[in-house]
Design a protein around this motif. Structure first.
Motif, mmCIF file in Angstrom:
data_model
loop_
_atom_site.group_PDB
_atom_site.id
_atom_site.type_symbol
_atom_site.label_atom_id
_atom_site.label_comp_id
_atom_site.label_asym_id
_atom_site.label_seq_id
_atom_site.Cartn_x
_atom_site.Cartn_y
_atom_site.Cartn_z
ATOM 1 N N GLU A 7 -11.894 21.593 -3.421
ATOM 2 C CA GLU A 7 -11.435 20.199 -3.445
ATOM 3 C C GLU A 7 -11.546 19.675 -4.869
ATOM 4 O OE1 GLU A 7 -12.733 15.767 -1.804
ATOM 5 O OE2 GLU A 7 -13.257 17.553 -0.618
ATOM 6 N N TYR A 8 -10.463 19.037 -5.333
ATOM 7 C CA TYR A 8 -10.433 18.557 -6.703
ATOM 8 C C TYR A 8 -10.044 17.070 -6.746
ATOM 9 C CZ TYR A 8 -10.433 23.421 -8.313
ATOM 10 O OH TYR A 8 -10.765 24.730 -8.563
ATOM 11 N N SER A 9 -10.541 16.407 -7.764
ATOM 12 C CA SER A 9 -10.065 15.065 -8.141
ATOM 13 C C SER A 9 -9.784 15.108 -9.636
ATOM 14 C CB SER A 9 -11.104 13.992 -7.812
ATOM 15 O OG SER A 9 -11.308 13.902 -6.434
ATOM 16 N N ASP A 10 -8.917 16.059 -10.014
ATOM 17 C CA ASP A 10 -8.741 16.404 -11.424
ATOM 18 C C ASP A 10 -7.747 15.505 -12.151
ATOM 19 O OD1 ASP A 10 -6.911 17.430 -9.664
ATOM 20 O OD2 ASP A 10 -6.508 19.251 -10.797
ATOM 21 N N LEU A 11 -7.032 14.651 -11.447
ATOM 22 C CA LEU A 11 -6.088 13.751 -12.097
ATOM 23 C C LEU A 11 -6.438 12.301 -11.749
ATOM 24 C CD1 LEU A 11 -2.701 15.597 -11.499
ATOM 25 C CD2 LEU A 11 -4.036 15.545 -13.599
ATOM 26 N N LYS A 12 -6.080 11.424 -12.661
ATOM 27 C CA LYS A 12 -6.351 10.009 -12.444
ATOM 28 C C LYS A 12 -5.048 9.242 -12.275
ATOM 29 C CE LYS A 12 -10.765 9.616 -14.896
ATOM 30 N NZ LYS A 12 -11.508 8.916 -15.987
ATOM 31 N N ILE A 13 -5.075 8.303 -11.350
ATOM 32 C CA ILE A 13 -3.933 7.423 -11.145
ATOM 33 C C ILE A 13 -4.018 6.283 -12.150
ATOM 34 C CG2 ILE A 13 -2.836 5.829 -9.514
ATOM 35 C CD1 ILE A 13 -3.824 7.646 -7.263
ATOM 36 N N TYR B 11 0.569 -3.311 -11.131
ATOM 37 C CA TYR B 11 -0.882 -3.105 -11.246
ATOM 38 C C TYR B 11 -1.355 -2.290 -10.051
ATOM 39 C CZ TYR B 11 -5.882 -3.997 -11.369
ATOM 40 O OH TYR B 11 -7.235 -3.849 -11.381
ATOM 41 N N LEU B 12 -1.910 -1.101 -10.324
ATOM 42 C CA LEU B 12 -2.352 -0.183 -9.279
ATOM 43 C C LEU B 12 -3.864 -0.309 -9.103
ATOM 44 C CD1 LEU B 12 0.438 0.888 -10.258
ATOM 45 C CD2 LEU B 12 -0.364 3.180 -9.707
ATOM 46 N N SER B 13 -4.262 -0.681 -7.907
ATOM 47 C CA SER B 13 -5.693 -0.835 -7.622
ATOM 48 C C SER B 13 -6.107 0.115 -6.497
ATOM 49 C CB SER B 13 -6.005 -2.281 -7.240
ATOM 50 O OG SER B 13 -5.351 -2.627 -6.037
ATOM 51 N N LYS B 14 -7.399 0.305 -6.343
ATOM 52 C CA LYS B 14 -7.978 1.194 -5.326
ATOM 53 C C LYS B 14 -7.345 2.591 -5.364
ATOM 54 C CE LYS B 14 -8.991 -2.642 -2.213
ATOM 55 N NZ LYS B 14 -8.775 -3.218 -0.855
ATOM 56 N N PRO B 15 -7.270 3.199 -6.558
ATOM 57 C CA PRO B 15 -6.623 4.514 -6.642
ATOM 58 C C PRO B 15 -7.488 5.615 -6.006
ATOM 59 C CG PRO B 15 -7.600 3.947 -8.753
ATOM 60 C CD PRO B 15 -7.796 2.759 -7.868
ATOM 61 N N ASP B 16 -6.845 6.528 -5.313
ATOM 62 C CA ASP B 16 -7.561 7.646 -4.696
ATOM 63 C C ASP B 16 -6.672 8.886 -4.778
ATOM 64 O OD1 ASP B 16 -9.457 9.121 -3.329
ATOM 65 O OD2 ASP B 16 -8.693 8.530 -1.359
ATOM 66 N N TYR B 17 -7.143 9.879 -5.524
ATOM 67 C CA TYR B 17 -6.396 11.131 -5.686
ATOM 68 C C TYR B 17 -7.261 12.281 -5.187
ATOM 69 C CZ TYR B 17 -4.380 15.258 -7.919
ATOM 70 O OH TYR B 17 -3.861 16.501 -8.148
ATOM 71 N N ASP C 77 -3.294 7.785 -2.847
ATOM 72 C CA ASP C 77 -3.268 6.470 -2.192
ATOM 73 C C ASP C 77 -3.619 5.393 -3.209
ATOM 74 O OD1 ASP C 77 -2.988 7.120 0.826
ATOM 75 O OD2 ASP C 77 -4.600 8.452 0.166
ATOM 76 N N PHE C 78 -2.880 4.300 -3.163
ATOM 77 C CA PHE C 78 -3.195 3.183 -4.059
ATOM 78 C C PHE C 78 -2.524 1.924 -3.543
ATOM 79 C CE2 PHE C 78 0.240 5.799 -5.744
ATOM 80 C CZ PHE C 78 1.290 4.894 -5.887
ATOM 81 N N ASP C 79 -3.056 0.786 -3.954
ATOM 82 C CA ASP C 79 -2.423 -0.510 -3.685
ATOM 83 C C ASP C 79 -1.669 -0.934 -4.936
ATOM 84 O OD1 ASP C 79 -3.824 -0.289 -1.370
ATOM 85 O OD2 ASP C 79 -5.177 -1.967 -1.726
ATOM 86 N N VAL C 80 -0.553 -1.601 -4.742
ATOM 87 C CA VAL C 80 0.246 -2.049 -5.882
ATOM 88 C C VAL C 80 0.462 -3.558 -5.781
ATOM 89 C CG1 VAL C 80 2.351 -1.730 -7.220
ATOM 90 C CG2 VAL C 80 1.485 0.138 -5.813
ATOM 91 N N LYS D 185 0.866 -1.180 0.000
ATOM 92 C CA LYS D 185 0.000 0.000 0.000
ATOM 93 C C LYS D 185 0.898 1.225 0.000
ATOM 94 C CE LYS D 185 -3.772 0.084 2.429
ATOM 95 N NZ LYS D 185 -4.828 -0.128 1.400
ATOM 96 N N VAL D 186 0.544 2.213 -0.812
ATOM 97 C CA VAL D 186 1.357 3.419 -0.952
ATOM 98 C C VAL D 186 0.498 4.643 -0.671
ATOM 99 C CG1 VAL D 186 2.841 4.762 -2.476
ATOM 100 C CG2 VAL D 186 2.771 2.274 -2.694
ATOM 101 N N SER D 187 1.027 5.540 0.152
ATOM 102 C CA SER D 187 0.368 6.820 0.439
ATOM 103 C C SER D 187 1.383 7.928 0.227
ATOM 104 C CB SER D 187 -0.153 6.860 1.874
ATOM 105 O OG SER D 187 -1.161 5.893 2.083
ATOM 106 N N LEU D 188 1.107 8.807 -0.744
ATOM 107 C CA LEU D 188 1.996 9.914 -1.067
ATOM 108 C C LEU D 188 1.330 11.236 -0.701
ATOM 109 C CD1 LEU D 188 3.138 8.727 -4.612
ATOM 110 C CD2 LEU D 188 4.442 8.530 -2.501
#
Length: 445
Positions: free
Chosen positions: A375-381, A351-357, A320-323, A294-297
């Protein structure tokens, strides 16, 4: 054994005021200690019928302690009768020793140190073996010094002549055309060399012996969960130091291009499968891994608006995403011993799953002290991406089935975000890369 009870009896007679609980604890401690010492003593001894050959040439029959292999190389415990006390012999004090129907050893000086080395074949020409700091093979004629067989320069200890390879030495030593092809096709391994020396003794019409080598396998040390030690299967785990950086060709992306992303630690774990390519290239190996983490940046940017000096912009960026990583790499060993250092290089499918930006954006006007928040979710993982992997593996062979290693590798080239905009007929883009320095410990099962 009885001496261990004396403190307990002495305390009872000395002071009747000592609490019974303390005396009982001491009594039980003595009992456990005695049992442990007895168990260790029994576990260390396995005397079997055998012999020793003393320096004066006398052969004594009796009982030899069959120990762990590392101990068999350094000391011989011998007693004449079952009820006798054992005598410890170092390699300097014996010519040879052995167990009836089992392993047999010859005392030799190897690189300035004395060892008992194992007979694989005893005959007109004998083959001997020492597994210490790597596998070593030696040739010995009757009454001659031993010569180590090496893939490189090999020196005949009898004539002091040096050969480029052990095969050239054997061709000269055995001097028979019948074995020329066998020698040229031989390998520095037990089965190949044993068969070769056995055939030579048969052609010489002399008596020879191939001592039996018991397996001495342990469930904990020598049995692999997949039923073979040629391919290693096991678990690995550790942590990755993730760093994130981005490049952008539009000012609209300044919020992320100027963001400061601190390195973060991310736990990682999974399974591995490891094996060599071919027996002819034992130093070259491959490894495949299936890993999860799990990765949180988090990144923060603070800058002034280019068109208004009174407008300050703030951005908090969370990703945040799982790899799930499917990795494959090739390694090359620089050492042929129980400890090895292996540089490796490979490729990883991520493979990146459960992406959250999420981006939390604030405008602060310095003249009016007004703050506006958005608040924005303007980019996709991205869902999946390839990356290159390279690094070092420090490997230690605990036993025939147990391999312990430390992997240090760097994963680079993986895109986490990507956005492409067409402007004035040309493409401008934002790319965000996550690179990781990973430390993992692995153990074969």
């Amino acid at each position: 054994m009885c001496l261990n009870f004396f403190p307990f009896i002495f305390l009872l007679s000395l002071d009747r005021n000592i609490p019974r609980s303390i005396l009982m604890k001491k009594f039980l401690t003595n009992i456990v200690f005695i049992l442990l010492i007895g168990h260790v003593a029994l576990a260390q001894t396995d005397f079997q019928k055998g012999y020793i050959v003393k320096q004066n040439g006398d052969t004594l029959r009796g009982y030899v302690n069959f120990q762990k292999e590392a101990q068999n190389y350094t000391i011989c415990n011998f007693k004449r009768f079952e009820i006798a006390f054992p005598i410890h012999y170092s390699p300097e004090k014996l010519i040879a020793y052995g167990i009836d129907g089992g392993k047999q050893y010859f005392a030799a000086n190897i690189n300035g140190k004395s060892h008992f080395i194992e007979y694989l074949v005893k005959g007109k020409v004998s083959l001997l073996y020492l597994n210490k700091g790597g596998q070593h093979y030696y040739i010995k004629g009757v009454g001659e010094k031993i010569t180590e067989l090496k893939s490189g320069k090999t020196m005949d200890q009898v004539s002091n002549q040096t050969y480029d390879r052990y095969k050239e030495y054997l061709l000269e030593k055995m001097k028979t055309e019948v074995l020329t092809e066998t020698i040229n096709n031989s390998k520095l391994e037990i089965n190949s060399l044993t068969a070769l020396v056995k055939q030579y003794n048969e052609l010489s019409n002399v008596a020879y012996e191939i001592p039996h080598r018991p397996s001495e396998k342990s469930i904990l040390k020598d049995y692999s969960i997949i039923g073979t030690n040629k391919v290693k299967f096991g678990i690995l785990g550790g942590a990755t130091i993730y760093t994130f950086y981005s490049t952008a060709t539009l000012k609209e992306y300044d919020y992320i291009a100027k963001a400061d992303f601190k390195p973060v630690f991310s736990p990682i774990g999974g399974l591995f499968l490891k094996g060599i390519f071919t027996r002819s290239l034992p130093r070259l190996s491959f490894q495949t891994d299936i890993l999860y983490q799990k990765v949180s940046l988090y990144g923060f940017s603070n800058y002034k608006n280019s068109s208004s000096s009174t407008l300050e912009l703030y951005n908090d960026i969370f990703m945040d995403f799982d790899v799930v990583k499917f990795r494959g790499n090739i390694s090359y060993s620089f050492f042929s011993s129980s400890f090895r250092v292996l540089p490796h290089v490979g490729i990883s499918y991520n493979y990146l799953s459960k992406p959250d930006y999420k981006r939390f954006y604030e405008q602060y006007t310095t003249t009016t002290n007004v703050v506006k928040s958005y608040e924005y979710s303007d980019l996709k993982i991205k869902n999946a991406e390839l990356s290159l992997v390279g690094g070092l593996t420090f490997e230690y062979q605990l036993s025939s089935a147990r391999l312990l290693f430390l992997n240090i590798d760097y994963d680079f080239g993986s895109k986490v975000i990507e956005d492409v905009v067409v402007q004035n007929g040309s493409k401008v883009a934002l790319t965000g890369h996550a690179s990781g320095l990973t430390f993992m410990l692995g153990l074969s099962l």
